[in-house]
Write an enzyme that holds these catalytic residues in place. Sequence first.
Site, PDB file in Angstrom:
ATOM      1  CB  SER A 187      -0.934   0.009   1.216  1.00 37.70           C
ATOM      2  OG  SER A 187      -0.190   0.090   2.423  1.00 37.70           O
ATOM      3  CB  CYS A 237      -2.096   7.809   5.202  1.00 41.12           C
ATOM      4  SG  CYS A 237      -1.117   9.318   5.200  1.00 41.12           S
TER       5      CYS A 237
END
Length: 257
Positions: A68, A189
């Site tokens: 990711s 995030c």
Amino acid sequence: MSLPPDRLERFARHIVLPEVGGTGQVALAQAHVVLVGCGGIGSPALQYLAAAGIGRLTLIDSDVVDVSNLQRQTIFTPSDVGRAKAEIAAEWVRRFDLGLEVDAIVERVGQGNVAQVLSGAHVVLDGCDNFATRLLVSDACVAAGIPLTSAAIGRFQGQVASFAGHLEGQACYRCFVGDAFDAEGCDTCAADGVLGAMAGMIGTFGAMQAIRVLLSGHAALGDDPQFGKLHLVDGLAPSMRTLSIAKDPSCEGCGGQ
């Protein structure tokens, strides 16, 4: 110190700038920057710090690459997944420029090691993702008399500021955020999302401001290191506004300095 011919050629576009010049480039070559975090902020910041010819880089990150991360952490590739970010970042620097000295520290910054890992820095660029570490680094910078450039992002917003809380009349990062976030928990995030290009935008802006601090007293670009100026960037508008952060006389980090 003078630059050898190959370095003069490499940094010719810097040297021709009156705001940098040969004196400024030598200052960058002699500088030591500590980068806290090699992720979304640190990855693009590192690329331009290295490209600027910063002579010594210390890279601190305890994390490993996850798939990711690849959306915004531009120095990593799929083959790096599972490896330590700091070590891969150091390898990137060595491939990019053999003339730079680089050290990787695969540790989390804490009370027990913060003074040691920041030792000898001319400026610290903090791009980590939690307030507890940011405040710890800020307090350590004040204690050691090291300027701090802080950069952060979330979704489509970013902020960059340089602090010198060890100097009379200058705020530190804790003056800005106070003590309310002196804990591990904060927005992430993973939970809120972030546009990858914003990480690049704020990371390179952070590198620019750190370079400005390093050139202070050496070249016109550094005549104003912009200590205590908080730059808020809205990537959607797009727009930027700048605020001045006042020194807090009761600040636990720098109030007594």
